[in-house]
Design a protein around this motif. Sequence first.
Motif, PDB file in Angstrom:
ATOM      1  N   UNK A   1       0.838  -1.217   0.000  1.00  0.00           N
ATOM      2  CA  UNK A   1       0.000   0.000   0.000  1.00  0.00           C
ATOM      3  C   UNK A   1       0.864   1.254   0.000  1.00  0.00           C
ATOM      4  N   UNK A   2       1.923   1.232   0.801  1.00  0.00           N
ATOM      5  CA  UNK A   2       2.828   2.383   0.862  1.00  0.00           C
ATOM      6  C   UNK A   2       3.497   2.608  -0.494  1.00  0.00           C
ATOM      7  N   UNK A   3       3.922   1.537  -1.137  1.00  0.00           N
ATOM      8  CA  UNK A   3       4.546   1.642  -2.461  1.00  0.00           C
ATOM      9  C   UNK A   3       3.562   2.202  -3.478  1.00  0.00           C
ATOM     10  N   UNK A   4       2.289   1.808  -3.392  1.00  0.00           N
ATOM     11  CA  UNK A   4       1.285   2.325  -4.325  1.00  0.00           C
ATOM     12  C   UNK A   4       1.069   3.813  -4.119  1.00  0.00           C
TER      13      UNK A   4
ATOM     14  N   UNK B   1       6.251  -6.477  -6.832  1.00  0.00           N
ATOM     15  CA  UNK B   1       4.897  -7.025  -6.959  1.00  0.00           C
ATOM     16  C   UNK B   1       3.909  -5.909  -7.282  1.00  0.00           C
ATOM     17  N   UNK B   2       4.081  -4.777  -6.621  1.00  0.00           N
ATOM     18  CA  UNK B   2       3.181  -3.656  -6.856  1.00  0.00           C
ATOM     19  C   UNK B   2       3.313  -3.140  -8.283  1.00  0.00           C
ATOM     20  N   UNK B   3       4.534  -2.953  -8.771  1.00  0.00           N
ATOM     21  CA  UNK B   3       4.730  -2.444 -10.132  1.00  0.00           C
ATOM     22  C   UNK B   3       4.132  -3.392 -11.172  1.00  0.00           C
ATOM     23  N   UNK B   4       4.380  -4.680 -11.018  1.00  0.00           N
ATOM     24  CA  UNK B   4       3.831  -5.645 -11.970  1.00  0.00           C
ATOM     25  C   UNK B   4       2.308  -5.653 -11.934  1.00  0.00           C
ATOM     26  N   UNK B   5       1.737  -5.558 -10.740  1.00  0.00           N
ATOM     27  CA  UNK B   5       0.283  -5.521 -10.615  1.00  0.00           C
ATOM     28  C   UNK B   5      -0.281  -4.241 -11.220  1.00  0.00           C
ATOM     29  N   UNK B   6       0.365  -3.127 -10.973  1.00  0.00           N
ATOM     30  CA  UNK B   6      -0.085  -1.848 -11.511  1.00  0.00           C
ATOM     31  C   UNK B   6      -0.031  -1.854 -13.033  1.00  0.00           C
TER      32      UNK B   6
END
Length: 109
Positions: A11-14, A46-51
């Motif tokens: 969440x923080x990364x997003x 994980x966040x970048x790939x999901x985004x």
Amino acid sequence: MVGTKRQQAIRKALRALAPGIPFGDAEAVLTLAGRPAMKALPPGTALWLALASHVRHVHTDYDQLLAEGYERDAARFFVAEPSDDVLAGWGCQRSVLDGEMLEEGAPGA
């Protein structure tokens, strides 16, 4: 903050990567980033790939191109610029045009 340390980190990364992402899109991205296939990856990756995957599938013609018979890499090429436009609109400074979204074997294809 509620959730595991990993969920909190994602969440923080997003918030840092795409501060202007709409709530509905944020929830979908967080769900993708939390999938079991992403657990072996660092939270930021994980966040970048999901985004990138979410934008590609929801905000571009990617799925339509695949349905028309385009190969995956060709379809990704054609939606890279529109994907970056969406990301930029959310305040994201990172670009899918740098090739990271095109890596083979990445979860969230």
